[in-house]
Design a protein around this motif. Structure first.
Motif, PDB file in Angstrom:
ATOM      1  N   ARG A  55       0.834  -1.205   0.000  1.00  0.00           N
ATOM      2  CA  ARG A  55       0.000   0.000   0.000  1.00  0.00           C
ATOM      3  C   ARG A  55       0.871   1.259   0.000  1.00  0.00           C
ATOM      4  N   ALA A  56       1.897   1.267   0.831  1.00  0.00           N
ATOM      5  CA  ALA A  56       2.789   2.429   0.912  1.00  0.00           C
ATOM      6  C   ALA A  56       3.501   2.667  -0.411  1.00  0.00           C
ATOM      7  N   ALA A  57       3.909   1.587  -1.078  1.00  0.00           N
ATOM      8  CA  ALA A  57       4.599   1.737  -2.365  1.00  0.00           C
ATOM      9  C   ALA A  57       3.689   2.395  -3.395  1.00  0.00           C
ATOM     10  N   VAL A  58       2.430   1.977  -3.454  1.00  0.00           N
ATOM     11  CA  VAL A  58       1.474   2.565  -4.398  1.00  0.00           C
ATOM     12  C   VAL A  58       1.287   4.047  -4.092  1.00  0.00           C
ATOM     13  N   GLU A  59       1.084   4.363  -2.820  1.00  0.00           N
ATOM     14  CA  GLU A  59       0.840   5.754  -2.432  1.00  0.00           C
ATOM     15  C   GLU A  59       2.085   6.623  -2.617  1.00  0.00           C
ATOM     16  N   MET A  60       3.238   6.087  -2.292  1.00  0.00           N
ATOM     17  CA  MET A  60       4.480   6.867  -2.352  1.00  0.00           C
ATOM     18  C   MET A  60       4.924   7.152  -3.785  1.00  0.00           C
ATOM     19  N   PHE A  61       4.749   6.173  -4.676  1.00  0.00           N
ATOM     20  CA  PHE A  61       5.276   6.311  -6.029  1.00  0.00           C
ATOM     21  C   PHE A  61       4.204   6.612  -7.071  1.00  0.00           C
ATOM     22  N   GLY A  62       2.943   6.638  -6.675  1.00  0.00           N
ATOM     23  CA  GLY A  62       1.879   6.987  -7.609  1.00  0.00           C
ATOM     24  C   GLY A  62       1.677   5.970  -8.719  1.00  0.00           C
ATOM     25  N   VAL A  63       1.948   4.693  -8.419  1.00  0.00           N
ATOM     26  CA  VAL A  63       1.723   3.637  -9.400  1.00  0.00           C
ATOM     27  C   VAL A  63       0.335   3.031  -9.169  1.00  0.00           C
ATOM     28  N   ASP A  64      -0.052   2.111 -10.029  1.00  0.00           N
ATOM     29  CA  ASP A  64      -1.397   1.538  -9.959  1.00  0.00           C
ATOM     30  C   ASP A  64      -1.499   0.321  -9.040  1.00  0.00           C
ATOM     31  N   HIS A  65      -0.385  -0.355  -8.832  1.00  0.00           N
ATOM     32  CA  HIS A  65      -0.421  -1.627  -8.104  1.00  0.00           C
ATOM     33  C   HIS A  65       0.980  -1.941  -7.592  1.00  0.00           C
ATOM     34  N   SER A  66       1.036  -2.695  -6.500  1.00  0.00           N
ATOM     35  CA  SER A  66       2.295  -3.215  -5.984  1.00  0.00           C
ATOM     36  C   SER A  66       2.047  -4.630  -5.491  1.00  0.00           C
ATOM     37  N   GLY A  67       3.010  -5.496  -5.727  1.00  0.00           N
ATOM     38  CA  GLY A  67       2.909  -6.867  -5.249  1.00  0.00           C
ATOM     39  C   GLY A  67       4.201  -7.291  -4.584  1.00  0.00           C
ATOM     40  N   MET A  68       4.089  -8.214  -3.630  1.00  0.00           N
ATOM     41  CA  MET A  68       5.260  -8.754  -2.963  1.00  0.00           C
ATOM     42  C   MET A  68       5.285 -10.259  -3.190  1.00  0.00           C
ATOM     43  N   VAL A  69       6.451 -10.762  -3.575  1.00  0.00           N
ATOM     44  CA  VAL A  69       6.637 -12.174  -3.879  1.00  0.00           C
ATOM     45  C   VAL A  69       7.640 -12.760  -2.894  1.00  0.00           C
ATOM     46  N   GLU A  70       7.309 -13.931  -2.356  1.00  0.00           N
ATOM     47  CA  GLU A  70       8.231 -14.662  -1.491  1.00  0.00           C
ATOM     48  C   GLU A  70       8.798 -15.820  -2.304  1.00  0.00           C
ATOM     49  N   PHE A  71      10.131 -15.963  -2.311  1.00  0.00           N
ATOM     50  CA  PHE A  71      10.790 -17.009  -3.094  1.00  0.00           C
ATOM     51  C   PHE A  71      10.948 -18.277  -2.266  1.00  0.00           C
ATOM     52  N   ASP A  72      10.857 -19.429  -2.931  1.00  0.00           N
ATOM     53  CA  ASP A  72      11.174 -20.668  -2.227  1.00  0.00           C
ATOM     54  C   ASP A  72      12.705 -20.756  -2.097  1.00  0.00           C
ATOM     55  N   GLU A  73      13.174 -21.567  -1.176  1.00  0.00           N
ATOM     56  CA  GLU A  73      14.614 -21.611  -0.883  1.00  0.00           C
ATOM     57  C   GLU A  73      15.455 -22.101  -2.048  1.00  0.00           C
ATOM     58  N   SER A  74      14.886 -22.903  -2.938  1.00  0.00           N
ATOM     59  CA  SER A  74      15.648 -23.419  -4.078  1.00  0.00           C
ATOM     60  C   SER A  74      15.553 -22.516  -5.308  1.00  0.00           C
ATOM     61  N   TYR A  75      14.825 -21.414  -5.189  1.00  0.00           N
ATOM     62  CA  TYR A  75      14.662 -20.449  -6.286  1.00  0.00           C
ATOM     63  C   TYR A  75      14.042 -21.070  -7.536  1.00  0.00           C
ATOM     64  N   ILE A  76      13.124 -21.991  -7.344  1.00  0.00           N
ATOM     65  CA  ILE A  76      12.382 -22.541  -8.476  1.00  0.00           C
ATOM     66  C   ILE A  76      11.237 -21.603  -8.826  1.00  0.00           C
ATOM     67  N   SER A  77      10.556 -21.099  -7.796  1.00  0.00           N
ATOM     68  CA  SER A  77       9.425 -20.200  -8.038  1.00  0.00           C
ATOM     69  C   SER A  77       9.226 -19.292  -6.831  1.00  0.00           C
ATOM     70  N   GLY A  78       8.392 -18.310  -7.027  1.00  0.00           N
ATOM     71  CA  GLY A  78       7.973 -17.424  -5.950  1.00  0.00           C
ATOM     72  C   GLY A  78       6.456 -17.391  -5.942  1.00  0.00           C
ATOM     73  N   ARG A  79       5.911 -16.923  -4.849  1.00  0.00           N
ATOM     74  CA  ARG A  79       4.455 -16.831  -4.728  1.00  0.00           C
ATOM     75  C   ARG A  79       4.098 -15.422  -4.294  1.00  0.00           C
ATOM     76  N   VAL A  80       3.123 -14.818  -4.950  1.00  0.00           N
ATOM     77  CA  VAL A  80       2.663 -13.489  -4.560  1.00  0.00           C
ATOM     78  C   VAL A  80       1.973 -13.627  -3.198  1.00  0.00           C
ATOM     79  N   VAL A  81       2.530 -12.933  -2.189  1.00  0.00           N
ATOM     80  CA  VAL A  81       2.013 -13.050  -0.820  1.00  0.00           C
ATOM     81  C   VAL A  81       1.254 -11.799  -0.375  1.00  0.00           C
ATOM     82  N   ALA A  82       1.368 -10.722  -1.132  1.00  0.00           N
ATOM     83  CA  ALA A  82       0.637  -9.495  -0.803  1.00  0.00           C
ATOM     84  C   ALA A  82       0.516  -8.651  -2.055  1.00  0.00           C
ATOM     85  N   GLU A  83      -0.515  -7.813  -2.072  1.00  0.00           N
ATOM     86  CA  GLU A  83      -0.688  -6.871  -3.175  1.00  0.00           C
ATOM     87  C   GLU A  83      -1.595  -5.740  -2.723  1.00  0.00           C
TER      88      GLU A  83
END
Length: 167
Positions: free
Chosen positions: A29-57
């Motif tokens: 939320r802060a990123a959207v408000e601070m930078f005036g963009v339309d959306h922000s998402g946060m991804v958490e990576f698995d330990e082996s770096y095969i994939s990440g999962r969007v954990v917040a937006e």
């Protein structure tokens, strides 16, 4: 000075959260408000770096829980190995070689421009967060990129602190 003040305010806000889900959500939320963009998402990576999962937006676009492939995606591998942000002013088919299947995810959610910064904890990339523009092109400035990197560093510290508190 305004940007530093805003980052300080964001850091104070996310540091006051005691729940990891709340830290992530406040950051987006802060990123959207601070930078005036339309959306922000946060991804958490698995330990082996095969994939990440969007954990917040923020705002809610039904992106949460989307799996993001990492291995075999040159742009993502650079983000992980060199701690380099991914900066794309315009998503085009010409980027498919560098983005692989991730380009379809961006297109599915109508993301036209994106800045993805690594979240680094103890020298290891644990995830990323993004600034996204939807349906419009945006040139990310050096100041925006550097400010996002500072914010990502604050987020990493807060996430680590929150995890330690809940052990």
């Amino acid at each position: 000075a305004r940007t530093l003040r805003a980052i300080h305010e964001v850091a104070a806000s996310i540091n006051s959260a005691l729940d990891l889900t709340e830290v992530r959500q406040r950051t987006c939320r802060a990123a959207v408000e601070m930078f005036g963009v339309d959306h922000s998402g946060m991804v958490e990576f698995d330990e082996s770096y095969i994939s990440g999962r969007v954990v917040a937006e923020y705002p809610q676009q039904n992106v949460r829980n989307t799996l993001i492939p990492l291995r075999g995606i040159p742009a993502e591998e650079r983000l992980i190995s060199h701690h380099q942000p991914i900066v794309i002013s315009e998503i085009t088919p010409a980027l498919e070689k560098d983005l692989g299947g991730v380009i379809q995810i961006f297109q599915q959610f109508k993301i036209q421009s994106i800045l993805i910064v690594p979240i680094i904890s103890e020298g290891r990339v644990v995830g990323s967060f993004s600034l996204d523009t939807i349906g419009r092109r945006h040139e990310f400035t050096v100041d925006e990129i550097e400010s996002c990197e500072v914010l990502a560093a604050q987020v990493a510290v807060t996430i680590e602190k929150t995890r330690l508190l809940h052990k």
